[in-house]
Scaffold this motif. Sequence first.
Motif, PDB file in Angstrom:
ATOM      1  N   ILE A  56     -13.502  92.521  72.428  1.00 33.84           N
ATOM      2  CA  ILE A  56     -12.260  91.781  72.652  1.00 33.84           C
ATOM      3  C   ILE A  56     -12.553  90.301  72.865  1.00 33.84           C
ATOM      4  O   ILE A  56     -11.895  89.426  72.288  1.00 33.84           O
ATOM      5  CB  ILE A  56     -11.507  92.363  73.859  1.00 33.84           C
ATOM      6  N   LEU A  57     -13.552  89.995  73.669  1.00 32.03           N
ATOM      7  CA  LEU A  57     -13.909  88.597  73.920  1.00 32.03           C
ATOM      8  C   LEU A  57     -14.556  87.970  72.702  1.00 32.03           C
ATOM      9  O   LEU A  57     -14.261  86.836  72.336  1.00 32.03           O
ATOM     10  CB  LEU A  57     -14.853  88.517  75.119  1.00 32.03           C
ATOM     11  N   LEU A  58     -15.447  88.714  72.051  1.00 32.14           N
ATOM     12  CA  LEU A  58     -16.174  88.172  70.912  1.00 32.14           C
ATOM     13  C   LEU A  58     -15.249  87.955  69.733  1.00 32.14           C
ATOM     14  O   LEU A  58     -15.375  86.974  69.006  1.00 32.14           O
ATOM     15  CB  LEU A  58     -17.303  89.129  70.516  1.00 32.14           C
ATOM     16  N   GLU A  59     -14.282  88.850  69.521  1.00 29.29           N
ATOM     17  CA  GLU A  59     -13.372  88.725  68.394  1.00 29.29           C
ATOM     18  C   GLU A  59     -12.524  87.472  68.501  1.00 29.29           C
ATOM     19  O   GLU A  59     -12.262  86.785  67.530  1.00 29.29           O
ATOM     20  CB  GLU A  59     -12.470  89.957  68.320  1.00 29.29           C
ATOM     21  N   GLY A  60     -12.101  87.131  69.714  1.00 29.50           N
ATOM     22  CA  GLY A  60     -11.329  85.910  69.891  1.00 29.50           C
ATOM     23  C   GLY A  60     -12.113  84.682  69.499  1.00 29.50           C
ATOM     24  O   GLY A  60     -11.592  83.755  68.878  1.00 29.50           O
ATOM     25  N   ASP A  61     -13.399  84.668  69.800  1.00 31.14           N
ATOM     26  CA  ASP A  61     -14.246  83.541  69.432  1.00 31.14           C
ATOM     27  C   ASP A  61     -14.478  83.498  67.932  1.00 31.14           C
ATOM     28  O   ASP A  61     -14.639  82.440  67.335  1.00 31.14           O
ATOM     29  CB  ASP A  61     -15.583  83.624  70.156  1.00 31.14           C
ATOM     30  N   ILE A  62     -14.516  84.686  67.286  1.00 28.86           N
ATOM     31  CA  ILE A  62     -14.728  84.735  65.846  1.00 28.86           C
ATOM     32  C   ILE A  62     -13.525  84.188  65.098  1.00 28.86           C
ATOM     33  O   ILE A  62     -13.637  83.392  64.170  1.00 28.86           O
ATOM     34  CB  ILE A  62     -15.028  86.187  65.408  1.00 28.86           C
ATOM     35  N   GLU A  63     -12.328  84.625  65.498  1.00 27.90           N
ATOM     36  CA  GLU A  63     -11.125  84.219  64.781  1.00 27.90           C
ATOM     37  C   GLU A  63     -10.825  82.743  65.004  1.00 27.90           C
ATOM     38  O   GLU A  63     -10.291  82.073  64.125  1.00 27.90           O
ATOM     39  CB  GLU A  63      -9.949  85.081  65.233  1.00 27.90           C
ATOM     40  N   GLN A  64     -11.142  82.222  66.174  1.00 25.04           N
ATOM     41  CA  GLN A  64     -10.934  80.811  66.464  1.00 25.04           C
ATOM     42  C   GLN A  64     -12.233  80.243  67.027  1.00 25.04           C
ATOM     43  O   GLN A  64     -12.401  80.131  68.236  1.00 25.04           O
ATOM     44  CB  GLN A  64      -9.788  80.633  67.476  1.00 25.04           C
ATOM     45  N   PRO A  65     -13.171  79.908  66.137  1.00 29.52           N
ATOM     46  CA  PRO A  65     -14.486  79.449  66.614  1.00 29.52           C
ATOM     47  C   PRO A  65     -14.345  78.204  67.494  1.00 29.52           C
ATOM     48  O   PRO A  65     -13.852  77.188  67.060  1.00 29.52           O
ATOM     49  CB  PRO A  65     -15.243  79.148  65.319  1.00 29.52           C
ATOM     50  N   ASP A 108     -16.642 102.975  65.764  1.00 29.48           N
ATOM     51  CA  ASP A 108     -17.337 104.201  65.396  1.00 29.48           C
ATOM     52  C   ASP A 108     -16.729 105.358  66.193  1.00 29.48           C
ATOM     53  O   ASP A 108     -16.598 105.275  67.415  1.00 29.48           O
ATOM     54  CB  ASP A 108     -18.832 104.067  65.719  1.00 29.48           C
ATOM     55  N   PRO A 109     -16.340 106.459  65.518  1.00 29.83           N
ATOM     56  CA  PRO A 109     -15.662 107.540  66.234  1.00 29.83           C
ATOM     57  C   PRO A 109     -16.519 108.226  67.288  1.00 29.83           C
ATOM     58  O   PRO A 109     -15.978 108.829  68.220  1.00 29.83           O
ATOM     59  CB  PRO A 109     -15.278 108.522  65.110  1.00 29.83           C
ATOM     60  N   GLN A 110     -17.840 108.135  67.171  1.00 32.49           N
ATOM     61  CA  GLN A 110     -18.715 108.795  68.131  1.00 32.49           C
ATOM     62  C   GLN A 110     -19.123 107.881  69.277  1.00 32.49           C
ATOM     63  O   GLN A 110     -19.043 108.249  70.439  1.00 32.49           O
ATOM     64  CB  GLN A 110     -19.956 109.336  67.414  1.00 32.49           C
ATOM     65  N   THR A 111     -19.570 106.668  68.922  1.00 31.95           N
ATOM     66  CA  THR A 111     -20.059 105.760  69.964  1.00 31.95           C
ATOM     67  C   THR A 111     -18.964 104.877  70.553  1.00 31.95           C
ATOM     68  O   THR A 111     -19.180 104.250  71.592  1.00 31.95           O
ATOM     69  CB  THR A 111     -21.163 104.854  69.391  1.00 31.95           C
ATOM     70  N   LYS A 112     -17.804 104.802  69.865  1.00 28.73           N
ATOM     71  CA  LYS A 112     -16.695 103.951  70.318  1.00 28.73           C
ATOM     72  C   LYS A 112     -17.115 102.487  70.404  1.00 28.73           C
ATOM     73  O   LYS A 112     -16.677 101.741  71.277  1.00 28.73           O
ATOM     74  CB  LYS A 112     -16.168 104.432  71.684  1.00 28.73           C
ATOM     75  N   THR A 113     -17.974 102.078  69.501  1.00 32.22           N
ATOM     76  CA  THR A 113     -18.421 100.693  69.451  1.00 32.22           C
ATOM     77  C   THR A 113     -18.108 100.106  68.081  1.00 32.22           C
ATOM     78  O   THR A 113     -17.848 100.830  67.122  1.00 32.22           O
ATOM     79  CB  THR A 113     -19.932 100.586  69.720  1.00 32.22           C
ATOM     80  N   TYR A 114     -18.164  98.784  67.998  1.00 28.37           N
ATOM     81  CA  TYR A 114     -17.872  98.062  66.770  1.00 28.37           C
ATOM     82  C   TYR A 114     -19.156  97.426  66.230  1.00 28.37           C
ATOM     83  O   TYR A 114     -19.922  96.834  66.996  1.00 28.37           O
ATOM     84  CB  TYR A 114     -16.835  96.967  67.018  1.00 28.37           C
ATOM     85  N   GLU A 115     -19.357  97.542  64.919  1.00 33.74           N
ATOM     86  CA  GLU A 115     -20.539  96.927  64.317  1.00 33.74           C
ATOM     87  C   GLU A 115     -20.254  95.466  63.995  1.00 33.74           C
ATOM     88  O   GLU A 115     -19.249  95.142  63.358  1.00 33.74           O
ATOM     89  CB  GLU A 115     -20.950  97.667  63.044  1.00 33.74           C
ATOM     90  N   VAL A 116     -21.127  94.605  64.414  1.00 31.30           N
ATOM     91  CA  VAL A 116     -21.014  93.165  64.181  1.00 31.30           C
ATOM     92  C   VAL A 116     -22.233  92.720  63.381  1.00 31.30           C
ATOM     93  O   VAL A 116     -23.345  93.205  63.604  1.00 31.30           O
ATOM     94  CB  VAL A 116     -20.932  92.388  65.510  1.00 31.30           C
ATOM     95  N   THR A 117     -22.006  91.822  62.428  1.00 34.05           N
ATOM     96  CA  THR A 117     -23.095  91.322  61.586  1.00 34.05           C
ATOM     97  C   THR A 117     -23.189  89.807  61.727  1.00 34.05           C
ATOM     98  O   THR A 117     -22.196  89.098  61.535  1.00 34.05           O
ATOM     99  CB  THR A 117     -22.885  91.683  60.114  1.00 34.05           C
ATOM    100  N   TYR A 118     -24.374  89.343  62.082  1.00 29.00           N
ATOM    101  CA  TYR A 118     -24.681  87.919  62.116  1.00 29.00           C
ATOM    102  C   TYR A 118     -25.792  87.641  61.109  1.00 29.00           C
ATOM    103  O   TYR A 118     -26.377  88.577  60.543  1.00 29.00           O
ATOM    104  CB  TYR A 118     -25.117  87.490  63.522  1.00 29.00           C
ATOM    105  N   GLN A 119     -26.086  86.388  60.875  1.00 28.48           N
ATOM    106  CA  GLN A 119     -27.168  85.999  59.972  1.00 28.48           C
ATOM    107  C   GLN A 119     -28.137  85.075  60.683  1.00 28.48           C
ATOM    108  O   GLN A 119     -27.758  84.351  61.608  1.00 28.48           O
ATOM    109  CB  GLN A 119     -26.620  85.311  58.713  1.00 28.48           C
ATOM    110  N   VAL A 120     -29.398  85.122  60.230  1.00 28.18           N
ATOM    111  CA  VAL A 120     -30.430  84.273  60.808  1.00 28.18           C
ATOM    112  C   VAL A 120     -31.294  83.728  59.671  1.00 28.18           C
ATOM    113  O   VAL A 120     -31.582  84.433  58.700  1.00 28.18           O
ATOM    114  CB  VAL A 120     -31.293  85.063  61.817  1.00 28.18           C
TER     115      VAL A 120
END
Length: 282
Positions: free
Chosen positions: A208-217, A247-259
């Motif tokens: 929830i916190l990270l998504e807000g930063d993503i949509e409005q950097p 994810d239906p099992q872990t209830k987590t969201y996958e996030v992808t960054y680049q390096v």
Amino acid sequence: MNKTRPLSFVTGLFSACALPFLLAACQGEPVVRDDSVKQVTTFTVDEPVSDNQRNMPARLVASQRVELSFRVAGKLERLEVREGDFVTAGQVLAVLEQADFQTALEDRKAAFESARVDYDRARSLIADEAISQNDYDEVRVEYRTSRAAYEQAKVDLGYTILQAPFNGEVSRRLVQNFEEVKAGQQIFYVTDTSRMDVKFNVPESVMILLEGDIEQPRGDSRVHLVLADNPQEPLLLEFKEFSGRADPQTKTYEVTYQVEQPEEGLLLPGMTGSARVELLSL
């Protein structure tokens, strides 16, 4: 005159004399307490983590990975690279024998040139009404068909050369030289290692916190990759994408960054580390 002592007196005397010995036998060895030895309970104190920092396991994946194959069938004449070689965009990786393709190109070129002469003549004759419309149409169709076949022969000859689509590494070679290969058969896997994807899963509370930063950097969150073999030099990550479904099992969201590849060291697909997320908005 001898006087006999009563039996009760003798029994009492025996009991009084034997009592100390019986007590000693029942008590066993005396216990000596050593007050110099102290019992200490130990426990491990973890390194404190700030309230606005989260660490999640992360894995590295190639940003680009392609399976290369020929679009035509033929016999391999040359394999120019090996597994592990770094290649540049446009570099030749493999070549098929071209003799048959060259012969087909010459034959179709001759057929096209003949059909073009016939077509040029037919255009003059139809203008003078010297041939019928049906005859003219047949010549025109033959011309267009032979032209398409000639163009395809040129393309097929070009398909006998396999080139790298981008700068990267030959991560796998699936054939040997001089093999007969089919059209579409995988020859190489090429991966782009100049930039690596860093994937990790975050719980809903962090998402929830990270998504807000993503949509409005706004620079309110900073994410670093911490490698196990070099934890002192975390690498700054750049956001790429995130999954909108948990994810239906872990209830987590996958996030992808680049390096970016660091100047020293080498990041490879399959490596693992820790994604350190600093949520400055907390």
